[in-house]
Design an enzyme around this catalytic site. Structure first.
Site, mmCIF file in Angstrom:
data_model
loop_
_atom_site.group_PDB
_atom_site.id
_atom_site.type_symbol
_atom_site.label_atom_id
_atom_site.label_comp_id
_atom_site.label_asym_id
_atom_site.label_seq_id
_atom_site.Cartn_x
_atom_site.Cartn_y
_atom_site.Cartn_z
ATOM 1 N N ASP A 63 0.840 -1.194 0.000
ATOM 2 C CA ASP A 63 0.000 0.000 0.000
ATOM 3 C C ASP A 63 0.876 1.245 0.000
ATOM 4 O OD1 ASP A 63 -2.247 -1.584 0.119
ATOM 5 O OD2 ASP A 63 -2.416 -1.466 2.309
ATOM 6 N N LYS A 64 0.341 2.317 -0.527
ATOM 7 C CA LYS A 64 1.079 3.583 -0.600
ATOM 8 C C LYS A 64 1.626 3.990 0.764
ATOM 9 C CE LYS A 64 0.393 8.451 -1.956
ATOM 10 N NZ LYS A 64 -0.590 9.428 -2.493
#
Length: 247
Positions: A63-64
């Site tokens: 995930d970012k």
């Protein structure tokens, strides 16, 4: 103008390049975050220059907001083999996370998850998902979130996902009522803001990919470790820890 970040390279050979991805950086361009130009794939290509591998590709997702171990393949054969290894559960993964509340010391959680975390779960296919959690340390900080308590409790946990559903660790911790601090999608805004203020304005998803065991495309096993960075050390330097874990 945004400048490409420098990615520390933790391992490199003719099949793989492994970097320490900072929190807040996409793995690659995506329509889900169309206004964000910076991403780890482009940054690594720029960093390696013209002599870099022509077939550079991420082998898995982060995930970012998640920091830590990110594996890129440099050959199509390696991409295919590692992709199968991740899909078939042959890669062992260990994360650390800061969560709200004090969870039990050991939890084995296997509640199914809807395929797409961006859509309502009702009506979606529910996919098997399993994560084990180990509590590493507990802390109580002297600020109030909401009403009823003059202090707030958090814990550092180790998470080992045995399946690879999207946002699996984040969604499982939400199901357990111990969401990750800094999680804008599955967490609690008041706690996210309170902890950020307590830490001097540090705003991030407190989730870090710390360790991987994976089958190497050339044979054998590769063990990768990425210690959490300075922000995590700052976290542990705060007063209030009942058991202070060593990261």
């Amino acid at each position: 103008m945004n400048h490409m970040p420098y990615l520390p390279i933790l391992h490199a050979d003719e099949h793989l390049i492994v970097v320490d991805k900072p929190a807040g950086l996409l793995v690659h361009r995506t329509s889900l975050d169309a206004h964000e130009d910076l991403n780890a794939l482009d940054a690594l290509r720029a960093q390696l220059g013209e002599d870099g591998p022509p077939h550079l590709a991420p082998a898995h997702r982060l995930d970012k907001g998640t920091s830590g171990l990110l594996v890129f393949t440099t050959r199509a054969t390696a991409a295919r083999e590692l992709g199968q290894a991740f899909d078939q559960g042959q890669v062992q993964k260990r994360y650390v996370a800061l969560v709200r509340g004090w969870p039990e010391e050991h939890i084995e959680h296997d509640q199914p998850l809807a395929r797409d975390p961006e859509l309502p779960s009702t009506g979606q296919v529910q996919l098997p998902a399993r994560t084990t959690f180990q509590r590493l340390g507990r802390v109580e900080w002297p600020f109030q979130v909401g009403s009823g308590h003059t202090s707030s409790r958090y814990a550092l946990v180790e998470a080992r996902p045995e399946t690879g559903r999207r946002h699996q660790i984040r969604r499982h911790l939400k199901q357990l009522s111990h969401p990750i601090v800094g999680d804008a999608t599955h967490g609690k805004g008041p706690h996210n803001r309170a902890v950020a203020a307590w830490l001097g304005g540090v705003q991030r998803l407190w989730l870090h990919a710390a360790e991987l065991h994976l089958p190497h495309p050339a044979g054998g096993q590769l063990h990768l470790v990425c210690p959490p960075g300075p922000a995590w050390q700052q976290l542990l330097e705060q007063d209030g820890w009942l058991e202070k874990p060593a990261l």
